[in-house]
Design a protein around this motif. Structure first.
Motif, PDB file in Angstrom:
ATOM      1  N   GLU A  50     -39.150  30.539   4.076  1.00  0.00           N
ATOM      2  CA  GLU A  50     -37.771  30.883   3.749  1.00  0.00           C
ATOM      3  C   GLU A  50     -37.442  30.876   2.258  1.00  0.00           C
ATOM      4  OE1 GLU A  50     -35.353  31.882   6.107  1.00  0.00           O
ATOM      5  OE2 GLU A  50     -37.262  32.053   7.175  1.00  0.00           O
ATOM      6  N   ILE A  68     -32.631  28.645   0.721  1.00  0.00           N
ATOM      7  CA  ILE A  68     -32.334  27.696   1.796  1.00  0.00           C
ATOM      8  C   ILE A  68     -30.953  27.099   1.594  1.00  0.00           C
ATOM      9  CG2 ILE A  68     -32.951  25.407   2.682  1.00  0.00           C
ATOM     10  CD1 ILE A  68     -35.859  26.223   2.527  1.00  0.00           C
ATOM     11  N   GLN A  78     -28.491  29.656   2.838  1.00  0.00           N
ATOM     12  CA  GLN A  78     -28.524  29.701   4.292  1.00  0.00           C
ATOM     13  C   GLN A  78     -27.837  28.478   4.895  1.00  0.00           C
ATOM     14  OE1 GLN A  78     -32.389  30.832   6.066  1.00  0.00           O
ATOM     15  NE2 GLN A  78     -33.036  31.418   4.020  1.00  0.00           N
ATOM     16  N   THR A  79     -28.006  27.331   4.244  1.00  0.00           N
ATOM     17  CA  THR A  79     -27.325  26.124   4.715  1.00  0.00           C
ATOM     18  C   THR A  79     -25.817  26.277   4.577  1.00  0.00           C
ATOM     19  OG1 THR A  79     -29.227  24.806   4.021  1.00  0.00           O
ATOM     20  CG2 THR A  79     -27.180  23.624   4.458  1.00  0.00           C
ATOM     21  N   LEU A 137     -24.758  28.257   7.486  1.00  0.00           N
ATOM     22  CA  LEU A 137     -24.772  27.450   8.706  1.00  0.00           C
ATOM     23  C   LEU A 137     -23.568  26.524   8.774  1.00  0.00           C
ATOM     24  CD1 LEU A 137     -28.558  26.480   8.882  1.00  0.00           C
ATOM     25  CD2 LEU A 137     -27.343  28.028  10.413  1.00  0.00           C
ATOM     26  N   TYR A 159     -30.325  21.650   6.752  1.00  0.00           N
ATOM     27  CA  TYR A 159     -30.853  22.914   7.265  1.00  0.00           C
ATOM     28  C   TYR A 159     -31.716  22.693   8.504  1.00  0.00           C
ATOM     29  CZ  TYR A 159     -33.124  27.512   7.147  1.00  0.00           C
ATOM     30  OH  TYR A 159     -33.590  28.760   7.463  1.00  0.00           O
ATOM     31  N   ARG A 162     -29.389  21.987  11.490  1.00  0.00           N
ATOM     32  CA  ARG A 162     -28.347  22.949  11.870  1.00  0.00           C
ATOM     33  C   ARG A 162     -28.899  24.300  12.324  1.00  0.00           C
ATOM     34  NH1 ARG A 162     -22.805  20.973  10.550  1.00  0.00           N
ATOM     35  NH2 ARG A 162     -22.199  23.105  11.018  1.00  0.00           N
ATOM     36  N   ALA A 163     -30.110  24.639  11.951  1.00  0.00           N
ATOM     37  CA  ALA A 163     -30.644  25.970  12.239  1.00  0.00           C
ATOM     38  C   ALA A 163     -30.734  26.214  13.739  1.00  0.00           C
ATOM     39  CB  ALA A 163     -32.009  26.135  11.587  1.00  0.00           C
ATOM     40  N   TYR A 164     -30.390  27.440  14.165  1.00  0.00           N
ATOM     41  CA  TYR A 164     -30.518  27.823  15.576  1.00  0.00           C
ATOM     42  C   TYR A 164     -31.901  28.410  15.786  1.00  0.00           C
ATOM     43  CZ  TYR A 164     -29.809  30.094  20.043  1.00  0.00           C
ATOM     44  OH  TYR A 164     -29.942  30.485  21.359  1.00  0.00           O
ATOM     45  N   LEU A 165     -32.601  27.949  16.841  1.00  0.00           N
ATOM     46  CA  LEU A 165     -33.996  28.324  17.033  1.00  0.00           C
ATOM     47  C   LEU A 165     -34.264  28.877  18.434  1.00  0.00           C
ATOM     48  CD1 LEU A 165     -35.332  25.242  15.147  1.00  0.00           C
ATOM     49  CD2 LEU A 165     -35.594  27.589  14.401  1.00  0.00           C
ATOM     50  N   ARG A 193     -30.560  23.761  18.929  1.00  0.00           N
ATOM     51  CA  ARG A 193     -29.951  23.620  17.605  1.00  0.00           C
ATOM     52  C   ARG A 193     -30.709  22.547  16.841  1.00  0.00           C
ATOM     53  NH1 ARG A 193     -26.049  27.582  16.230  1.00  0.00           N
ATOM     54  NH2 ARG A 193     -25.071  28.241  18.165  1.00  0.00           N
ATOM     55  N   LEU A 231     -37.006  31.351  12.616  1.00  0.00           N
ATOM     56  CA  LEU A 231     -35.808  31.431  11.780  1.00  0.00           C
ATOM     57  C   LEU A 231     -35.375  32.869  11.527  1.00  0.00           C
ATOM     58  CD1 LEU A 231     -36.772  28.616   9.261  1.00  0.00           C
ATOM     59  CD2 LEU A 231     -34.821  28.569  10.831  1.00  0.00           C
TER      60      LEU A 231
END
Length: 727
Positions: free
Chosen positions: A154, A192, A195-196, A199, A252, A255-258, A263, A292
């Protein structure tokens, strides 16, 4: 000599000055050594001459140079002032965001709703629903392989930039233009940190009353306008000031959706591999980091091969950036990550959906807490049902057929052990034909007609005439039922009528027993759908679901008590020891007496051993059941039971297209048999709880007359016919 001494006349220049203080002559000046002042005077003189020479030549180049210098001074002055103001505004914006940022611990779990973890009867996880959060992990506690995989994939300059990477943005714009997209379409070049910020939705918390839906809120968070990108950059810089790099990475990672409702990397690791994110190997770390870019597309539960291919690319990046040695990378490629047993099976998709739909809404569909539900599911039985259905459709159904089927297996108390809602078994959120499809029941309804008669005191050996029979139905005219074979069999016992699924005797028995009584018994056994009002009720003109019908048959097996099919046995909040709710049985009030239930079971056993349900026989086991085929063969049923389990099978088309050459005693009975063969494998046969009726006793005429007065069934039918036809 005389000439040299001759006095020279004074120079013109000398006349300008008085004799006092007259400067030395040129000769004397030349004789003196040249000093600094003389040199400077000569230099100045030469420059003056060059300037005069330039002015004489016109001086055009000097003008443009002066103009250029002036323009440059204006631009530079404007630029540094605008830059200073912009820097001041940026600093002010960053300061405002900085002051609003909470502590790191408050940003780990950002779900608006809780999750539901479903356990089978043995306490093993078999399904998840909602947004799963596996718990907080940090950049320090997570597996180093996972940390490196995320950074390599990322944002490889994550530990060197200040929240925004100009090089990354420029590279992304170049790639987008090269691929024929707009400069901001496709690759975003986001770090990142950015992206955070996305999120976190720039700090905007989801408030249900302020948004149309959670989906609308998330769509707003993900918008990619230029202004939104600018705000993300400011937020990212503020986080860089407030938090350390590892703290930002920790947010990050959590919180990231995978994909599949996971989550955060801990939840994803638990869901896909059955282990903590602190324990994942390089191949597993690469697969998780690869999600991701597109969580749903690359989720291994959707397409394992696609996810493994993506993981190989991530392994390559990790090797290039020095996070993996050549040997480690080679091993990760040769031994790609595999799903855990639970994730690979995704057992009970239909069952899990049913439990979620039938459980308390506050703790299932709309829970704000993390909930753990223990269920009645038996994964061995679930696999048995799925394998049986697959076998029949592969071996005995023509290729390309769109016919569907459903299976429900339960215990006598209503505990559902397996559920298949359609031919695609590994699904979630699909139409469940076992619980949602209302279909006509056909002859599978007849046991409740005979249950009513037995409850009223009639015997399975009482007789009824199978002959042409018509009934005048007000508003509809004359209705004349016929047998499936279009033949008449004369006087038959109730047991034989059920065994051969004769229609005319069933209608007569329902009329004598009372249609309202039949409806009462069927409803008591759990058939909650609207029941037909006319005599066609006896032939299954009413609609019901497979789970209702299977539960009603469970009531016959358990001795005549009502059954409420259930799948939830215990519900607890995550981390609590005390359950919020517990279910131990689905048995309710008694509907028919035990003797009637045991005699009805005997009658239904003859359906399988001697009658229309012969294809459902199990070697060494007593089986009771009933076939069912509706008008024009739009629905085909077989529901039956051993002493241990009740299983129901429905087959048909979703659009009500008639089945071709299929009756309840055909493919549905075979699906039932294949299911139960697998279920009973290794089990010791147990006899059915049934009782054969006492044979009729030859008695004197007065006693036979007394029997008729007490409700002799054949005489009741004769009386009914006399009242209808007057003969």
């Amino acid at each position: 000599m005389a000439e040299s001494k001759r006095r020279k006349s004074p120079l013109v220049a000398d006349k300008r000055y008085p004799s006092k203080g007259r400067k030395p002559s040129a000769k004397k000046r030349v004789a003196k050594p040249a000093g600094k002042k003389a040199t400077a005077r000569k230099t100045i003189t030469r420059r003056s001459r060059r300037k005069r020479s330039t002015r004489k030549r016109g001086g055009g180049g000097g003008f443009f140079r002066r103009l250029f210098r002036w323009i440059w001074r204006v631009i530079w002055g404007l630029t540094w002032r605008v830059g200073a103001v912009s820097a001041l505004l940026l600093a002010l914006a960053v300061g405002v965001v900085y002051s609003s940022l909470p502590e790191v611990d408050a940003l780990m779990d950002g779900r608006a709703k809780g999750s539901v973890t479903l356990l089978d009867r043995d306490g093993k996880v078999f399904a998840w629903r909602g947004d799963q959060f596996g718990g907080v992990i940090t950049a320090d506690t997570v597996s180093p392989h996972l940390k490196h995989a995320v950074v390599a994939t990322e944002d490889k300059r994550f530990y060197r930039h200040f929240g925004v990477s100009p090089r990354g943005v420029a590279s992304a714009v170049r790639i987008n233009l090269r691929e024929g997209r707009g400069p901001l379409s496709g690759h975003g070049g986001s770090t990142i940190s950015q992206q955070t910020a996305k999120l976190l939705c720039l700090g905007v918390v989801y408030e249900p009353d302020q948004w149309e839906s959670e989906a609308a809120y998330e769509a707003d968070c993900r918008q990619g306008s230029l202004w939104r990108k600018a705000k993300e950059a400011i937020y990212a810089i503020a986080m860089e000031v407030k938090y350390s790099k590892d703290e930002i990475l920790t947010i990050y990672l959590n919180r990231a959706y995978l994909g599949s409702g996971a989550r955060g990397f801990e939840a994803a690791s638990q869901r896909y591999f059955g282990k903590s994110a602190a324990e994942v190997a390089p191949a597993e770390a690469a697969m998780l980091a690869g999600l991701l870019v597109a969580p749903t597309r690359f989720a291994p539960t959707n397409n394992l091969q696609r996810s493994q291919d993506r993981a190989r690319l991530v392994v390559g990046l990790m090797e290039e950036q020095g996070y993996l040695s050549a040997a480690q990378a080679s091993e990760a490629r040769s031994r790609p990550a595999q799903l855990s047993e639970a994730a690979a099976a995704r057992a009970g998709g239909y069952f899990a959906d049913w439990v979620m739909a039938s459980g308390p809404e506050f703790f299932t569909r709309n829970t704000t807490e993390d909930v753990v539900i223990r269920t009645t599911l038996d994964q061995r039985l679930q696999s048995s049902a799925e394998d049986a259905l697959k076998y029949i459709f592969e071996e005995k159904v023509r290729e390309g057929s769109k016919a569907q089927a459903a299976i429900v297996v339960m215990s006598a108390d209503g505990a559902v052990r397996a559920m298949v809602g359609g031919r695609k078994t590994r699904v979630s959120g699909a139409f469940n034909r076992a619980t949602q499809a209302l279909r006509q029941t056909g002859s599978s309804f007849k046991p409740f007609v005979y249950a009513t008669a037995l409850e009223l005191g009639y015997s399975p050996l009482d007789t009824v005439m199978d002959e042409p029979y018509c009934v005048d139905i007000p508003g509809s005219g004359q209705w004349c039922p016929k047998n499936y074979t279009n033949k008449f069999y004369g006087r038959v016992t109730l047991a034989d009528a059920l065994m051969n699924s004769l229609n005319i005797p069933a209608v007569k028995v329902a009329e004598i027993s009372g249609l309202e009584n039949v409806r009462t018994v069927a409803s008591g056994f759990g058939i909650a759908s609207d029941l037909a009002q006319g005599p066609a009720l006896a032939l299954g003109a009413s609609e019901s679901t497979l789970i209702e019908m299977t539960g009603a048959y469970a009531g016959i097996l358990n001795g005549g008590s009502a059954v409420e099919p259930y799948g939830l046995t215990e519900l607890k909040l995550l981390g609590d020891e005390t359950p919020v709710m517990v279910t131990t049985t689905g048995i309710g009030e008694r509907v028919i007496n035990d003797k009637a239930a045991r005699e009805l079971t005997w009658m239904m056993e003859r359906v399988v051993s001697e009658g229309t349900g012969g294809r459902a026989k199990l070697p060494g086991w007593q089986v009771a059941g009933k076939t069912g085929t509706t008008q024009a063969a739009r629905d085909a049923w077989f529901i039956g039971f051993t002493a241990d389990y009740v299983a129901g099978v429905w087959m048909g088309y979703d659009d009500n297209t008639p089945l071709s050459g299929v009756t309840g005693g055909g493919l549905p009975a075979e699906i039932w048999r294949e299911t139960m063969l697998r279920i009973t494998d290794g089990m010791t046969p147990t006899p059915l709880p049934m009782s054969a009726p006492e044979p009729p006793v030859q008695t004197a005429q007065p006693q036979r007359q007394q029997r008729r007065q007490q409700g002799g069934f054949a005489q009741d039918i004769n009386n009914l016919l006399n009242s209808i036809f007057g003969n």
